[in-house]
Design an enzyme around this catalytic site. Structure first.
Site, PDB file in Angstrom:
ATOM      1  N   SER A 161      -7.059   4.186   4.502  1.00  0.00           N
ATOM      2  CA  SER A 161      -5.763   3.590   4.842  1.00  0.00           C
ATOM      3  C   SER A 161      -4.603   4.574   4.917  1.00  0.00           C
ATOM      4  O   SER A 161      -3.504   4.187   5.310  1.00  0.00           O
ATOM      5  CB  SER A 161      -5.410   2.490   3.849  1.00  0.00           C
ATOM      6  OG  SER A 161      -6.200   1.351   4.084  1.00  0.00           O
ATOM      7  N   SER A 212      -4.219   0.519   6.285  1.00  0.00           N
ATOM      8  CA  SER A 212      -3.150  -0.430   6.022  1.00  0.00           C
ATOM      9  C   SER A 212      -1.775   0.228   5.872  1.00  0.00           C
ATOM     10  O   SER A 212      -0.760  -0.470   5.793  1.00  0.00           O
ATOM     11  CB  SER A 212      -3.457  -1.233   4.749  1.00  0.00           C
ATOM     12  OG  SER A 212      -3.594  -0.384   3.620  1.00  0.00           O
ATOM     13  N   LYS A 242       5.294   2.303   0.665  1.00  0.00           N
ATOM     14  CA  LYS A 242       4.452   1.239   1.217  1.00  0.00           C
ATOM     15  C   LYS A 242       4.629  -0.041   0.409  1.00  0.00           C
ATOM     16  O   LYS A 242       4.732  -0.001  -0.820  1.00  0.00           O
ATOM     17  CB  LYS A 242       2.995   1.696   1.192  1.00  0.00           C
ATOM     18  CG  LYS A 242       1.986   0.738   1.816  1.00  0.00           C
ATOM     19  CD  LYS A 242       0.598   1.366   1.767  1.00  0.00           C
ATOM     20  CE  LYS A 242      -0.477   0.442   2.302  1.00  0.00           C
ATOM     21  NZ  LYS A 242      -1.818   1.075   2.236  1.00  0.00           N
TER      22      LYS A 242
END
Length: 470
Positions: A184, A160, A85
């Site tokens: 997330s 996210s 990520k």
């Protein structure tokens, strides 16, 4: 095995194919790079594709295998591709934090979780899309294409860690690293029909950086199977000198726990969350179907839920402070994050919020003195469309976010482990999931239970039509 089947093969099984020399690290990396090149312009799951670095790493590993006849000492995931990520640093690769003006900023070091990923033998394909600074439960940062859900490109993959989840679900990576500071990992796992594990506080070190938000956030995996999530946790967990939180190693490995024969567990469930209210009928059905299955398996099931009253306000204060702590200049922030920064609280109020969050967390953890596991919806209702909230004011957006993600943040506050697993589809064909929450530091319990559910109702062959050869 054809190329498409190989792309959707779980990471542990890919590792075994490499060990038995049925496939090489180069072949796997080339497979995913080709899929990314063909599909990601529509999906938006990657910010950065590190093709040259990934191929160079895969060639070294392939040559090593060709020269060595012994694969018994290889790291667990030797030669298996992975994505990281874009909130975590990979040395030599851009790290934007979802901020367009920083997209060419190259990281000078590896975060600890990346170091552990490399030590485990993974080959990093690139950096996946994230909401700016990881604040939103959808992945639509300004200056980047929005990340889309492979089950239906009109819908968000969540956030996210939306890019990470979309990449795994679409077969653009067999496994992904994500992070969870309020849902997330778990939210994108539900949105994309995969597994998402939020480990306990202190299980995975955030070294070398500090803790910006009083321990609410942690790295974790997004995978196709429970076993892959467990094995990832085995290789990345552990104390690093100076960590503010740490946990002892479990007596057995997390992967071994997925093979455990469970005694009857005391399991609570709820489809209502005070003070938000009832979850959407399809999300409630996912919970009820899951607990019915657990009861049939011999577990003791009863309705019940901790009291979350009073948590939203202090948690929001702590979570919101992450924007200011990021150090990103206000002029580089998108409007929602600029609003969050402008409405952040002074230090004294922040510390009072931390204290209140911890007091309420004690009450929530106390609920687990009578239960081993709690089953809840992941989110209060199914996946939203890309851009669905784009025209709302920041105040309206905050209200929507709080209402949608309500089942998740409490366990970031308490630091308890939670795993999101697939549990069906809604009326328009979008995935729906449930989350299993365990006692503090009890990942082995929820991994074992998730694996038991997975064995009874397998989901790994459920794939979106997107990207599949006709």
């Amino acid at each position: 095995m054809n190329q498409e089947e190989l792309a959707f093969t779980p990471a542990l099984e890919q590792a075994q194919l490499i060990r038995s020399k049925q496939v090489s690290p180069v072949e796997l990396v080339e497979l995913y790079l080709k899929r990314i090149e063909r599909l990601d312009s529509q999906l938006g799951s990657y910010f950065t594709v590190s093709a040259d670095l990934a191929l160079a790493d895969a060639k070294i590993k392939t040559e090593y295998l060709a020269k060595s006849g012994d694969s018994s000492e290889l790291p667990a995931f030797f030669g298996v591709p992975i994505s990281v990520k874009d909130l975590n640093s990979v040395a030599g690769v851009p790290c934007s934090y979802g901020t367009a003006a920083l997209r060419s900023q190259v990281a000078a070091h590896d975060d600890n979780v990346v170091t552990k990923i490399k030590q485990a033998g993974f080959t990093i394909l690139g950096k996946t899309a994230t909401a700016q600074l990881g604040t939103m439960p959808y992945t639509e940062p300004q200056g980047f294409p929005p990340a889309r859900n492979p089950w239906n490109l009109d819908y968000t993959p969540g956030g996210s860690s939306g890019g990470a989840a979309a990449a795994v679900a679409a077969g653009l990576s067999p496994i992904a690293q994500g992070s969870d500071g309020g849902g997330s990992i778990r939210g994108p796992a539900q949105c994309c029909g995969i597994v998402g594990l939020k480990p306990s506080r202190g299980r995975i070190s955030s070294a070398p950086v500090g803790d910006y938000q009083s321990g609410i956030a942690t790295s974790g995996p997004l995978t196709r199977t429970v076993a892959d999530a467990a094995a990832f946790l085995d290789v990345v967990s552990g104390y690093v000198t100076g960590d503010p939180y740490w946990l002892p190693k479990p007596e057995t490995s997390f992967l071994a726990a997925t093979q455990d024969r469970l005694d009857s567990l005391r399991i609570a469930f709820s489809t209502t969350l005070a003070p938000v209210g009832d979850t959407a009928p399809i999300c409630a059905k996912a919970v009820l179907d899951t607990v019915q299955l657990l009861e049939e398996m011999g577990h003791s099931v009863s309705e019940g839920c901790p009291d979350f009253d009073g948590l939203i306000e202090p948690f929001t204060v702590v979570w919101q402070a992450g924007v200011g702590a990021s150090g990103v200049p206000p002029e580089l922030l998108e409007p929602m994050n600029r609003w969050l920064l402008e409405h952040s609280y002074p230090a004294g109020q922040y510390l009072r919020a931390v204290a209140q969050m911890q007091i309420i967390s004690r009450r929530i953890v106390g609920f687990f003195e009578n239960f081993d596991v709690l089953v809840l919806p992941v989110y209060m209702y199914p996946t939203i469309r890309v851009g669905e909230w784009a025209n709302l004011t920041p105040e309206e957006t905050m209200h929507k976010v709080i209402q949608w993600v309500a089942p998740c943040p409490a366990f970031n506050a308490t630091g308890q482990p939670a795993i999101a697993i697939p549990a069906g589809f809604d009326s328009v064909g979008m995935p729906v999931g449930v989350q299993l929450i365990g006692r503090p530091a009890a990942e082995t319990t929820i991994l074992a239970l998730a694996a038991q559910i997975e064995a009874a109702k397998p989901w790994r062959e459920h794939r979106p039509a997107f990207g599949q050869q006709s």
